[in-house]
Design an enzyme around this catalytic site. Structure first.
Site, mmCIF file in Angstrom:
data_model
loop_
_atom_site.group_PDB
_atom_site.id
_atom_site.type_symbol
_atom_site.label_atom_id
_atom_site.label_comp_id
_atom_site.label_asym_id
_atom_site.label_seq_id
_atom_site.Cartn_x
_atom_site.Cartn_y
_atom_site.Cartn_z
ATOM 1 N N LYS A 178 0.870 -1.192 0.000
ATOM 2 C CA LYS A 178 0.000 0.000 0.000
ATOM 3 C C LYS A 178 0.898 1.230 0.000
ATOM 4 C CE LYS A 178 -2.165 3.193 2.210
ATOM 5 N NZ LYS A 178 -1.975 4.504 1.549
ATOM 6 N N GLU A 253 9.355 1.557 10.861
ATOM 7 C CA GLU A 253 10.420 2.543 10.615
ATOM 8 C C GLU A 253 9.752 3.901 10.708
ATOM 9 O OE1 GLU A 253 13.442 1.745 10.340
ATOM 10 O OE2 GLU A 253 13.491 -0.305 9.575
ATOM 11 N N CYS A 287 13.717 10.730 6.808
ATOM 12 C CA CYS A 287 13.725 10.389 8.234
ATOM 13 C C CYS A 287 15.137 10.434 8.807
ATOM 14 C CB CYS A 287 13.110 9.011 8.444
ATOM 15 S SG CYS A 287 13.860 7.780 7.391
ATOM 16 N N GLU A 387 10.250 16.559 14.766
ATOM 17 C CA GLU A 387 10.584 16.254 13.369
ATOM 18 C C GLU A 387 9.822 17.217 12.466
ATOM 19 O OE1 GLU A 387 9.118 12.634 11.400
ATOM 20 O OE2 GLU A 387 11.155 12.373 10.646
HETATM 21 P P1 NDP Z 1 2.284 8.587 7.212
HETATM 22 O O1 NDP Z 1 2.464 7.869 8.485
HETATM 23 O O2 NDP Z 1 1.284 9.650 7.141
HETATM 24 O O3 NDP Z 1 1.931 7.583 6.027
HETATM 25 C C1 NDP Z 1 2.701 6.455 5.737
HETATM 26 C C2 NDP Z 1 1.817 5.425 5.084
HETATM 27 O O4 NDP Z 1 0.840 4.994 6.024
HETATM 28 C C3 NDP Z 1 1.042 5.930 3.895
HETATM 29 O O5 NDP Z 1 0.890 4.889 2.959
HETATM 30 C C4 NDP Z 1 -0.292 6.297 4.512
HETATM 31 O O6 NDP Z 1 -1.348 6.327 3.590
HETATM 32 C C5 NDP Z 1 -0.465 5.170 5.497
HETATM 33 N N1 NDP Z 1 -1.366 5.453 6.604
HETATM 34 C C6 NDP Z 1 -1.760 6.659 7.089
HETATM 35 N N2 NDP Z 1 -2.611 6.487 8.126
HETATM 36 C C7 NDP Z 1 -2.756 5.155 8.304
HETATM 37 C C8 NDP Z 1 -3.487 4.351 9.218
HETATM 38 N N3 NDP Z 1 -4.241 4.890 10.172
HETATM 39 N N4 NDP Z 1 -3.385 3.003 9.116
HETATM 40 C C9 NDP Z 1 -2.603 2.444 8.176
HETATM 41 N N5 NDP Z 1 -1.909 3.157 7.265
HETATM 42 C C10 NDP Z 1 -1.960 4.490 7.335
HETATM 43 O O7 NDP Z 1 3.730 9.105 6.840
HETATM 44 P P2 NDP Z 1 4.128 9.992 5.612
HETATM 45 O O8 NDP Z 1 3.734 9.342 4.344
HETATM 46 O O9 NDP Z 1 3.674 11.367 5.913
HETATM 47 O O10 NDP Z 1 5.721 9.892 5.676
HETATM 48 C C11 NDP Z 1 6.480 10.738 6.436
HETATM 49 C C12 NDP Z 1 6.931 10.087 7.721
HETATM 50 O O11 NDP Z 1 7.637 8.867 7.432
HETATM 51 C C13 NDP Z 1 7.901 10.905 8.488
HETATM 52 O O12 NDP Z 1 7.529 10.970 9.839
HETATM 53 C C14 NDP Z 1 9.231 10.178 8.345
HETATM 54 O O13 NDP Z 1 10.127 10.398 9.361
HETATM 55 C C15 NDP Z 1 8.795 8.776 8.242
HETATM 56 N N6 NDP Z 1 9.798 7.977 7.571
HETATM 57 C C16 NDP Z 1 10.535 7.088 8.299
HETATM 58 C C17 NDP Z 1 11.530 6.356 7.720
HETATM 59 C C18 NDP Z 1 12.313 5.379 8.523
HETATM 60 O O14 NDP Z 1 12.873 4.482 7.919
HETATM 61 N N7 NDP Z 1 12.360 5.474 9.829
HETATM 62 C C19 NDP Z 1 11.846 6.496 6.312
HETATM 63 C C20 NDP Z 1 11.001 7.415 5.625
HETATM 64 C C21 NDP Z 1 10.010 8.128 6.266
HETATM 65 P P3 NDP Z 1 -1.796 7.757 2.955
HETATM 66 O O15 NDP Z 1 -0.628 8.243 2.193
HETATM 67 O O16 NDP Z 1 -2.932 7.369 2.106
HETATM 68 O O17 NDP Z 1 -2.156 8.648 4.087
#
Ligand code: NDP
Length: 484
Positions: A178, A253, A287, A387
């Protein structure tokens, strides 16, 4: 509108399906704010169908019982097809995520390398023999977990999808991917490529749709055996809650506020440009971004001046221009969020030494923002603690080794970090003291395909990449044979 194979369809069971009620959503191009494609919006019923398809594929044994060398061949073929389409995929990623084309190309090649690595790893997943006390032979088997849900963010769409899909498939699982709603296009392409490479039907399913509906239904699905998630820490909390009633395995992550520690004996000619590159890469939406620079007080002025000059020299512009070093943020909403943090930094009393507003001459609907640097910050300020996930660097001065370790650890996150010094003893003492999952000394590299990647504290659970990732996608079965 850009053309992708089946952009407004879900890949389920090896076929392209419309979402229930033909629901779709628009995908915008961050540089212009224009609609570039539409994707299907999967309902909870569509999620059920995808999980059923993944389960059926798993139970059929078409993949999980295939000899590991056969799985390896398919994964190599996926890598080969990604390499063949590098320019097309990179252009798609650059437009959809707003990232500079040069970076997008590297990321696509990195995705191919990831599939190559796990193609090789597929034949190296094995158990142990254990000298137990009872008279007999004891050994372990490493078996696939089963059906895995892979939920990924928008900042490195194809990379992070590959980090999950490749090891999950190498270990014999079937998967539902997803992607983030901002950036689903290269995940859809990956689904198509996997089919072309000969992956059996239903082994990789790709479903798009809002996290609050599609992601939520997937995370709480009782027939999903494991969830691998990358995204925000608060979304990680929600996923843990969804998974809890089913005892679904979860790896996370999450966010970071990674420190960059510069001692007075560091080679500033290297450390200062690295400080700029390591926070403004991907417009700070990383991140691992070194968004907190801790600089020893005696060199603070020189370091800050070099960083400010390097920041002002960055070329911000059209992602498709080969000269561009920083593109737009993912969305106008994200730009507004980051601008909010710049206001906070100004109010908190940090000194703005570069950037701080939208760059001149960029499209009004694009989500561009200047790379921004604050110095004279205090570690308790929000810009030092939270962050921001955008192009903002916060510089904090420190006195000595003991103080910097304390300041670095006074944060909820523990993902990545760098230490710059010519004193190897000091580098290693600080490396031991700092609580983060990934560290680099005299470098700002965080990610190596072959090495574990993941966070301490609220930055996550589990380690991706390298052979460590295979632990996330396998169960260990212990078998004892009596010799009595
Ligand atoms: P989100 O947590 O908003 O979204 C990540 C994914 O989860 C998307 O596919 C999103 O779908 C989905 N999602 C959102 N809400 C839910 C839910 N309630 N249940 C299940 N899935 C859900 O993160 P972002 O996309 O905004 O990414 C940025 C974040 O990712 C930052 O905080 C960053 O630090 C972190 N990150 C961490 C990394 C690591 O390796 N530690 C690497 C890269 C990023 P949708 O897009 O449709 O909302």
């Amino acid at each position: 509108m850009v053309t992708v194979e089946s952009p407004s369809r879900l890949l389920i069971g090896g076929r392209w399906h419309s979402a229930e009620k033909d629901a779709t959503f628009d995908i915008l191009e961050p540089a212009t704010g224009e609609v570039m494609a539409r994707a299907a919006s999967a309902s909870p019923a569509d999620v059920d169908t995808a999980v059923e398809a993944a389960r059926a594929a798993y139970e059929s044994g078409s993949w999980s019982n295939m000899p590991a060398s056969g799985r390896a061949r398919v994964l190599y073929r996926i890598a080969e097809l990604i390499r063949k389409e590098v320019d097309r995929l990179a252009t798609l990623e650059a437009r959809n995520a707003g990232k500079p084309i040069r970076d997008a190309r590297d990321e696509v090649l990195g995705a191919a390398q990831c599939f190559e690595y796990y193609a090789g790893a597929a034949t190296r997943i094995f158990g142990e023999t254990i000298p137990v006390t009872s008279p007999g032979l004891d050994f372990t088997l490493r078996e696939p977990v089963g059906v895995v849900a892979l939920i990924v963010p928008w900042n490195f769409p194809l990379s992070i999808a590959s980090w999950k899909v490749a090891p999950a498939l190498a270990a014999g699982n079937t998967a539902i991917l997803k992607p983030a709603s901002y950036t689903p296009l290269t995940a859809i392409e990956l689904g198509r490529i996997a089919l072309e490479a000969g992956l059996p039907e239903g082994v990789l399913n790709v479903i798009t749709g809002p996290g609050s509906i599609t992601g939520n239904a997937l995370a709480g699905h009782p027939d999903v055996d494991k969830i691998a998630f990358t995204g925000e820490t608060l979304t990680g909390v929600s996923i843990l809650q969804q998974a809890a009633p089913n005892i679904t395995r979860v790896s996370l992550e999450l966010g970071g506020k990674s420190p960059n520690i510069i001692f007075e004996d560091a080679d500033l000619a290297k450390a200062a440009p690295a400080a700029v590159a390591s926070v403004f890469g991907n417009a700070g939406q990383d991140c691992c971004a070194r968004s907190r620079a801790f600089v020893q007080r005696s060199i603070a002025q020189e370091f800050d001046e070099r960083v400010a000059a390097g920041t002002k020299a960055l070329r911000v512009g059209d992602p498709l221009d080969e000269q561009t070093e920083m593109g737009p943020l993912i969305s106008v909403k994200q730009r507004e969020r980051v601008q909010g943090y710049i206001d906070v930094g100004n109010k908190e009393g940090a000194r703005l030494i570069a950037g701080g507003s939208t760059p001149a001459g960029r499209p009004a609907n694009g989500s561009f923002l200047e790379p921004t640097v604050f110095d004279n910050a205090d570690n308790r300020m929000r810009i030092a603690q939270e962050e921001i996930f955008g192009p903002v660097l916060t510089i904090i001065a420190f006195k000595d080794e003991e103080e910097v370790v304390r300041l670095v650890n006074a944060n909820q996150y523990g993902l990545s970090g760098s230490i710059w010094t010519r004193d190897i003893g000091r580098a290693l003492r600080v490396a031991k003291g700092v609580r983060t999952g990934v560290l680099s000394i005299n470098s700002s590299r965080s990610v190596h395909q072959e090495a574990p990647f993941g966070g301490y504290k609220r930055s996550g659970i589990g380690r991706e990449l390298g052979m460590h990732a295979l632990q996330l996608y396998t169960e260990v079965k212990n078998v004892f044979i009596s010799l009595e």
